[in-house]
Design a protein around this motif. Structure first.
Motif, PDB file in Angstrom:
ATOM      1  N   TYR A  73       0.824  -1.213   0.000  1.00 38.52           N
ATOM      2  CA  TYR A  73       0.000   0.000   0.000  1.00 38.52           C
ATOM      3  C   TYR A  73       0.857   1.261   0.000  1.00 38.52           C
ATOM      4  O   TYR A  73       0.582   2.212  -0.732  1.00 38.52           O
ATOM      5  CB  TYR A  73      -0.934  -0.001   1.210  1.00 38.52           C
ATOM      6  CG  TYR A  73      -1.892   1.159   1.246  1.00 38.52           C
ATOM      7  CD1 TYR A  73      -3.017   1.174   0.435  1.00 38.52           C
ATOM      8  CD2 TYR A  73      -1.649   2.249   2.082  1.00 38.52           C
ATOM      9  CE1 TYR A  73      -3.898   2.237   0.461  1.00 38.52           C
ATOM     10  CE2 TYR A  73      -2.515   3.322   2.110  1.00 38.52           C
ATOM     11  CZ  TYR A  73      -3.643   3.309   1.303  1.00 38.52           C
ATOM     12  OH  TYR A  73      -4.510   4.362   1.318  1.00 38.52           O
ATOM     13  N   PHE A  74       1.882   1.294   0.825  1.00 35.62           N
ATOM     14  CA  PHE A  74       2.723   2.479   0.942  1.00 35.62           C
ATOM     15  C   PHE A  74       3.926   2.460  -0.008  1.00 35.62           C
ATOM     16  O   PHE A  74       4.698   3.410  -0.040  1.00 35.62           O
ATOM     17  CB  PHE A  74       3.218   2.652   2.381  1.00 35.62           C
ATOM     18  CG  PHE A  74       2.107   2.924   3.351  1.00 35.62           C
ATOM     19  CD1 PHE A  74       1.400   4.105   3.287  1.00 35.62           C
ATOM     20  CD2 PHE A  74       1.771   2.000   4.318  1.00 35.62           C
ATOM     21  CE1 PHE A  74       0.368   4.375   4.170  1.00 35.62           C
ATOM     22  CE2 PHE A  74       0.744   2.247   5.203  1.00 35.62           C
ATOM     23  CZ  PHE A  74       0.036   3.437   5.135  1.00 35.62           C
ATOM     24  N   GLY A  75       4.110   1.375  -0.746  1.00 31.58           N
ATOM     25  CA  GLY A  75       5.217   1.288  -1.689  1.00 31.58           C
ATOM     26  C   GLY A  75       6.577   1.336  -1.014  1.00 31.58           C
ATOM     27  O   GLY A  75       7.490   2.007  -1.494  1.00 31.58           O
ATOM     28  N   LEU A  76       6.715   0.625   0.093  1.00 36.50           N
ATOM     29  CA  LEU A  76       7.950   0.664   0.863  1.00 36.50           C
ATOM     30  C   LEU A  76       9.111  -0.028   0.162  1.00 36.50           C
ATOM     31  O   LEU A  76      10.267   0.266   0.421  1.00 36.50           O
ATOM     32  CB  LEU A  76       7.728   0.046   2.245  1.00 36.50           C
ATOM     33  CG  LEU A  76       6.666   0.743   3.099  1.00 36.50           C
ATOM     34  CD1 LEU A  76       6.439  -0.027   4.383  1.00 36.50           C
ATOM     35  CD2 LEU A  76       7.043   2.178   3.378  1.00 36.50           C
ATOM     36  N   ILE A  77       8.805  -0.962  -0.720  1.00 35.21           N
ATOM     37  CA  ILE A  77       9.838  -1.649  -1.491  1.00 35.21           C
ATOM     38  C   ILE A  77       9.566  -1.390  -2.964  1.00 35.21           C
ATOM     39  O   ILE A  77       8.486  -1.692  -3.466  1.00 35.21           O
ATOM     40  CB  ILE A  77       9.853  -3.167  -1.204  1.00 35.21           C
ATOM     41  CG1 ILE A  77      10.192  -3.424   0.249  1.00 35.21           C
ATOM     42  CG2 ILE A  77      10.830  -3.879  -2.125  1.00 35.21           C
ATOM     43  CD1 ILE A  77      10.157  -4.888   0.642  1.00 35.21           C
ATOM     44  N   ASP A  78      10.541  -0.828  -3.659  1.00 39.09           N
ATOM     45  CA  ASP A  78      10.400  -0.536  -5.080  1.00 39.09           C
ATOM     46  C   ASP A  78      10.821  -1.777  -5.867  1.00 39.09           C
ATOM     47  O   ASP A  78      12.011  -2.049  -6.044  1.00 39.09           O
ATOM     48  CB  ASP A  78      11.265   0.664  -5.450  1.00 39.09           C
ATOM     49  CG  ASP A  78      11.042   1.106  -6.876  1.00 39.09           C
ATOM     50  OD1 ASP A  78      10.074   0.644  -7.506  1.00 39.09           O
ATOM     51  OD2 ASP A  78      11.857   1.926  -7.359  1.00 39.09           O
ATOM     52  N   THR A  79       9.843  -2.539  -6.328  1.00 38.65           N
ATOM     53  CA  THR A  79      10.145  -3.801  -7.013  1.00 38.65           C
ATOM     54  C   THR A  79      10.828  -3.571  -8.348  1.00 38.65           C
ATOM     55  O   THR A  79      11.640  -4.386  -8.778  1.00 38.65           O
ATOM     56  CB  THR A  79       8.865  -4.627  -7.215  1.00 38.65           C
ATOM     57  OG1 THR A  79       7.896  -3.832  -7.909  1.00 38.65           O
ATOM     58  CG2 THR A  79       8.296  -5.082  -5.894  1.00 38.65           C
ATOM     59  N   HIS A  80      10.528  -2.470  -9.017  1.00 45.58           N
ATOM     60  CA  HIS A  80      11.185  -2.203 -10.302  1.00 45.58           C
ATOM     61  C   HIS A  80      12.679  -1.965 -10.112  1.00 45.58           C
ATOM     62  O   HIS A  80      13.497  -2.422 -10.910  1.00 45.58           O
ATOM     63  CB  HIS A  80      10.527  -1.007 -10.994  1.00 45.58           C
ATOM     64  CG  HIS A  80       9.121  -1.278 -11.426  1.00 45.58           C
ATOM     65  ND1 HIS A  80       8.814  -2.158 -12.432  1.00 45.58           N
ATOM     66  CD2 HIS A  80       7.935  -0.798 -10.974  1.00 45.58           C
ATOM     67  CE1 HIS A  80       7.510  -2.212 -12.599  1.00 45.58           C
ATOM     68  NE2 HIS A  80       6.947  -1.390 -11.713  1.00 45.58           N
ATOM     69  N   ALA A  81      13.034  -1.256  -9.059  1.00 47.54           N
ATOM     70  CA  ALA A  81      14.449  -1.014  -8.793  1.00 47.54           C
ATOM     71  C   ALA A  81      15.153  -2.299  -8.350  1.00 47.54           C
ATOM     72  O   ALA A  81      16.307  -2.528  -8.692  1.00 47.54           O
ATOM     73  CB  ALA A  81      14.609   0.063  -7.716  1.00 47.54           C
ATOM     74  N   LEU A  82      14.443  -3.138  -7.589  1.00 43.44           N
ATOM     75  CA  LEU A  82      15.035  -4.411  -7.151  1.00 43.44           C
ATOM     76  C   LEU A  82      15.337  -5.322  -8.324  1.00 43.44           C
ATOM     77  O   LEU A  82      16.338  -6.053  -8.321  1.00 43.44           O
ATOM     78  CB  LEU A  82      14.101  -5.122  -6.178  1.00 43.44           C
ATOM     79  CG  LEU A  82      14.062  -4.619  -4.743  1.00 43.44           C
ATOM     80  CD1 LEU A  82      12.998  -5.366  -3.967  1.00 43.44           C
ATOM     81  CD2 LEU A  82      15.404  -4.779  -4.085  1.00 43.44           C
ATOM     82  N   LEU A  83      14.473  -5.307  -9.321  1.00 45.79           N
ATOM     83  CA  LEU A  83      14.636  -6.184 -10.475  1.00 45.79           C
ATOM     84  C   LEU A  83      15.481  -5.556 -11.577  1.00 45.79           C
ATOM     85  O   LEU A  83      15.684  -6.151 -12.630  1.00 45.79           O
ATOM     86  CB  LEU A  83      13.267  -6.576 -11.033  1.00 45.79           C
ATOM     87  CG  LEU A  83      12.377  -7.350 -10.063  1.00 45.79           C
ATOM     88  CD1 LEU A  83      10.990  -7.556 -10.665  1.00 45.79           C
ATOM     89  CD2 LEU A  83      12.996  -8.678  -9.706  1.00 45.79           C
ATOM     90  N   GLY A  84      15.961  -4.333 -11.344  1.00 44.39           N
ATOM     91  CA  GLY A  84      16.808  -3.681 -12.334  1.00 44.39           C
ATOM     92  C   GLY A  84      16.055  -3.058 -13.473  1.00 44.39           C
ATOM     93  O   GLY A  84      16.604  -2.812 -14.535  1.00 44.39           O
ATOM     94  N   ARG A  85      14.764  -2.809 -13.303  1.00 38.56           N
ATOM     95  CA  ARG A  85      13.945  -2.237 -14.371  1.00 38.56           C
ATOM     96  C   ARG A  85      13.599  -0.775 -14.090  1.00 38.56           C
ATOM     97  O   ARG A  85      12.844  -0.168 -14.808  1.00 38.56           O
ATOM     98  CB  ARG A  85      12.647  -3.027 -14.519  1.00 38.56           C
ATOM     99  CG  ARG A  85      12.894  -4.467 -14.893  1.00 38.56           C
ATOM    100  CD  ARG A  85      11.610  -5.211 -15.032  1.00 38.56           C
ATOM    101  NE  ARG A  85      11.891  -6.615 -15.243  1.00 38.56           N
ATOM    102  CZ  ARG A  85      11.065  -7.564 -14.974  1.00 38.56           C
ATOM    103  NH1 ARG A  85       9.893  -7.322 -14.451  1.00 38.56           N
ATOM    104  NH2 ARG A  85      11.390  -8.817 -15.206  1.00 38.56           N
ATOM    105  N   GLY A  86      14.127  -0.259 -13.007  1.00 38.64           N
ATOM    106  CA  GLY A  86      13.823   1.119 -12.627  1.00 38.64           C
ATOM    107  C   GLY A  86      14.666   2.115 -13.401  1.00 38.64           C
ATOM    108  O   GLY A  86      15.552   1.773 -14.165  1.00 38.64           O
ATOM    109  N   GLU A  87      14.362   3.362 -13.199  1.00 45.47           N
ATOM    110  CA  GLU A  87      15.098   4.423 -13.918  1.00 45.47           C
ATOM    111  C   GLU A  87      16.353   4.796 -13.195  1.00 45.47           C
ATOM    112  O   GLU A  87      16.509   4.832 -12.061  1.00 45.47           O
ATOM    113  CB  GLU A  87      14.194   5.639 -14.038  1.00 45.47           C
ATOM    114  CG  GLU A  87      12.986   5.336 -14.880  1.00 45.47           C
ATOM    115  CD  GLU A  87      12.040   6.529 -14.940  1.00 45.47           C
ATOM    116  OE1 GLU A  87      12.419   7.646 -14.575  1.00 45.47           O
ATOM    117  OE2 GLU A  87      10.904   6.311 -15.368  1.00 45.47           O
TER     118      GLU A  87
END
Length: 87
Positions: A73-87
């Motif tokens: 709900y609060f987006g405490l873990i950024d899954t895109h960054a964890l998987l290397g797909r983030g900006e």
């Protein structure tokens, strides 16, 4: 998260927790010093205390599900960054 996803997630967490809690405090008839009944398996628990274990499982599951829901709900873990797909 929809209500259906929440129910499925809680059910999965509950069942996993139940299988972790079930062996807690199990004593066989031999360990308890009681006489076995005819036809009783030697590994059968004398007093499984299922009510206590279900309550304990429910309380632990509530805590784990609450943490799971809060992270989503609060987006405490950024899954895109964890998987290397983030900006």
């Amino acid at each position: 998260m929809t209500w259906f996803n929440a129910i499925v997630a809680f059910a999965c967490i509950f069942m996993l927790t139940l299988f972790c809690v079930l062996p807690i405090g199990v004593r066989t008839s031999e360990e308890a010093g009681e006489q076995m009944l005819p036809g009783q398996a030697s590994s059968a628990p004398t007093n499984p205390r299922m009510g206590f274990k279900l309550l304990l499982t429910f309380l632990i599951s509530l805590g784990v599900f609450g943490a799971f829901y809060a992270v989503g709900y609060f987006g405490l873990i950024d899954t895109h960054a964890l998987l290397g797909r983030g900006e």
